[in-house]
Structures are given as C-alpha cells and as structure tokens.
Scaffold this motif. Structure first.
Motif, PDB file in Angstrom:
ATOM      1  N   GLU A  45      50.425  58.616  38.719  1.00  0.00           N
ATOM      2  CA  GLU A  45      49.031  58.689  39.165  1.00  0.00           C
ATOM      3  C   GLU A  45      48.269  57.376  39.013  1.00  0.00           C
ATOM      4  O   GLU A  45      47.181  57.244  39.568  1.00  0.00           O
ATOM      5  N   THR A  46      48.794  56.429  38.262  1.00  0.00           N
ATOM      6  CA  THR A  46      48.053  55.194  38.024  1.00  0.00           C
ATOM      7  C   THR A  46      48.874  53.983  38.439  1.00  0.00           C
ATOM      8  O   THR A  46      50.095  53.960  38.287  1.00  0.00           O
ATOM      9  N   GLU A  47      48.184  52.984  38.942  1.00  0.00           N
ATOM     10  CA  GLU A  47      48.807  51.750  39.404  1.00  0.00           C
ATOM     11  C   GLU A  47      48.834  50.718  38.280  1.00  0.00           C
ATOM     12  O   GLU A  47      47.929  50.663  37.452  1.00  0.00           O
ATOM     13  N   TRP A  48      49.865  49.897  38.289  1.00  0.00           N
ATOM     14  CA  TRP A  48      49.943  48.767  37.370  1.00  0.00           C
ATOM     15  C   TRP A  48      49.100  47.622  37.935  1.00  0.00           C
ATOM     16  O   TRP A  48      49.117  47.377  39.137  1.00  0.00           O
ATOM     17  N   THR A  49      48.394  46.922  37.056  1.00  0.00           N
ATOM     18  CA  THR A  49      47.609  45.748  37.418  1.00  0.00           C
ATOM     19  C   THR A  49      48.285  44.530  36.814  1.00  0.00           C
ATOM     20  O   THR A  49      48.597  44.525  35.614  1.00  0.00           O
ATOM     21  N   VAL A  51      45.720  51.877  33.155  1.00  0.00           N
ATOM     22  CA  VAL A  51      44.905  52.842  32.420  1.00  0.00           C
ATOM     23  C   VAL A  51      45.512  54.205  32.670  1.00  0.00           C
ATOM     24  O   VAL A  51      45.689  54.616  33.811  1.00  0.00           O
ATOM     25  N   LEU A  52      45.849  54.923  31.604  1.00  0.00           N
ATOM     26  CA  LEU A  52      46.496  56.228  31.743  1.00  0.00           C
ATOM     27  C   LEU A  52      45.484  57.361  31.846  1.00  0.00           C
ATOM     28  O   LEU A  52      45.572  58.205  32.733  1.00  0.00           O
ATOM     29  N   ILE A  53      44.516  57.379  30.919  1.00  0.00           N
ATOM     30  CA  ILE A  53      43.534  58.469  30.900  1.00  0.00           C
ATOM     31  C   ILE A  53      42.363  58.024  30.024  1.00  0.00           C
ATOM     32  O   ILE A  53      42.529  57.190  29.130  1.00  0.00           O
ATOM     33  N   HIS A  54      41.179  58.567  30.304  1.00  0.00           N
ATOM     34  CA  HIS A  54      40.029  58.187  29.468  1.00  0.00           C
ATOM     35  C   HIS A  54      38.891  59.189  29.581  1.00  0.00           C
ATOM     36  O   HIS A  54      38.801  59.954  30.541  1.00  0.00           O
ATOM     37  N   PRO A 110      34.501  58.911  28.110  1.00  0.00           N
ATOM     38  CA  PRO A 110      33.594  57.853  27.662  1.00  0.00           C
ATOM     39  C   PRO A 110      33.866  57.399  26.211  1.00  0.00           C
ATOM     40  O   PRO A 110      33.614  56.259  25.857  1.00  0.00           O
ATOM     41  N   GLU A 111      34.415  58.296  25.410  1.00  0.00           N
ATOM     42  CA  GLU A 111      34.631  57.992  23.991  1.00  0.00           C
ATOM     43  C   GLU A 111      36.013  57.425  23.671  1.00  0.00           C
ATOM     44  O   GLU A 111      36.207  56.866  22.589  1.00  0.00           O
ATOM     45  N   LEU A 112      36.990  57.593  24.577  1.00  0.00           N
ATOM     46  CA  LEU A 112      38.382  57.298  24.240  1.00  0.00           C
ATOM     47  C   LEU A 112      39.152  56.886  25.485  1.00  0.00           C
ATOM     48  O   LEU A 112      38.915  57.420  26.567  1.00  0.00           O
ATOM     49  N   MET A 113      40.093  55.936  25.322  1.00  0.00           N
ATOM     50  CA  MET A 113      40.892  55.480  26.463  1.00  0.00           C
ATOM     51  C   MET A 113      42.302  55.176  26.011  1.00  0.00           C
ATOM     52  O   MET A 113      42.511  54.582  24.949  1.00  0.00           O
ATOM     53  N   GLN A 114      43.287  55.552  26.843  1.00  0.00           N
ATOM     54  CA  GLN A 114      44.699  55.231  26.593  1.00  0.00           C
ATOM     55  C   GLN A 114      45.189  54.328  27.719  1.00  0.00           C
ATOM     56  O   GLN A 114      44.993  54.633  28.901  1.00  0.00           O
ATOM     57  N   VAL A 115      45.819  53.209  27.319  1.00  0.00           N
ATOM     58  CA  VAL A 115      46.241  52.183  28.263  1.00  0.00           C
ATOM     59  C   VAL A 115      47.664  51.753  27.911  1.00  0.00           C
ATOM     60  O   VAL A 115      47.995  51.595  26.732  1.00  0.00           O
ATOM     61  N   GLU A 116      48.500  51.556  28.933  1.00  0.00           N
ATOM     62  CA  GLU A 116      49.856  51.058  28.729  1.00  0.00           C
ATOM     63  C   GLU A 116      49.933  49.621  29.216  1.00  0.00           C
ATOM     64  O   GLU A 116      49.438  49.295  30.294  1.00  0.00           O
ATOM     65  N   PHE A 117      50.534  48.753  28.395  1.00  0.00           N
ATOM     66  CA  PHE A 117      50.726  47.347  28.739  1.00  0.00           C
ATOM     67  C   PHE A 117      52.221  47.057  28.801  1.00  0.00           C
ATOM     68  O   PHE A 117      52.969  47.470  27.914  1.00  0.00           O
ATOM     69  N   GLY A 118      52.648  46.333  29.822  1.00  0.00           N
ATOM     70  CA  GLY A 118      54.032  45.903  29.937  1.00  0.00           C
ATOM     71  C   GLY A 118      54.131  44.400  29.748  1.00  0.00           C
ATOM     72  O   GLY A 118      53.272  43.654  30.232  1.00  0.00           O
TER      73      GLY A 118
END
Length: 111
Positions: free
Chosen positions: A12-16, A26-29, A31-39
């Motif tokens: 569902e999410t694109e890599w930048t 960005v995986l999901i968020h 306003p209070e919390l965010m999960q992000v995957e970095f390669g």
C-alpha cells in the motif's frame, strides 16, 4: 465509521528515494504516532540530525553503527535503540539493512 486506519499492508505504500543507498516508506500513522521503514544499502549513511520527536528504532535486517548524542554502538538485527527528543543521531549501514522507526508525535514532514 472512523477515518482511522487500523491496518497497513506492504503493497500500500511507495518507497521514497532519500539519497545514495537510502529509501523510506511511511507504513501507518495517527497524529500521535508514526511507523516508518527505512532501507539502506551497505555503506549508506543516515546523516546526523535531530528532531523534536521521540524515536524508537528496530533493526529488522542488517547491522548498523548508531551514534546518539556522541555515543556509538553497533546494533544488529533484532536490536533496538531509542532517541529522546532533540538529541543528534545518525547511522551507518555496515551491511545492507532495514530499520523500522516509530515516532511520537508523527513526522508531519514525512507525509
């Protein structure tokens, strides 16, 4: 029915592209919390920076040299680190790898 997203699927999410050997999605968020995957490709650098968000990172794959507020350690797959608000931090990928970061509050600059 709420507009809140409860689930995130990897397709569902694109890599930048962030720079040489660095990607982010960005995986999901909320306003209070965010999960992000970095390669990271081997040798890629997450340049030293700071932000007002509290960050906790999980090494999903690889080995990273992590520096937080001048203290450096190698963190391997399965390890974690936490960055309090405002502290300068950065990473160097010792091998190809992935970090899964959680920020509070969410990083508005990532969306």
């Amino acid at each position: 029915m709420s507009d809140q997203k409860f689930f995130a699927q990897p397709h569902e999410t694109e890599w930048t592209e962030l720079g040489p050997g660095n990607t982010r999605r960005v995986l999901i968020h909320t306003p209070e919390l965010m999960q992000v995957e970095f390669g990271f490709e081997q040798g890629a650098v997450g340049a030293p920076h700071s932000h007002p968000h509290v960050q906790v990172s999980y090494v999903a794959e690889g080995r990273f040299e992590v520096t937080i507020d001048g203290e450096t350690q190698v963190v391997e797959q399965g390890g974690s680190f936490i960055v309090p608000s405002g502290l300068t931090h950065g990473v160097v990928a010792l091998t190809r790898g992935r970090l899964v970061d959680v920020f509070t509050p969410m990083r508005q600059d990532f969306v």
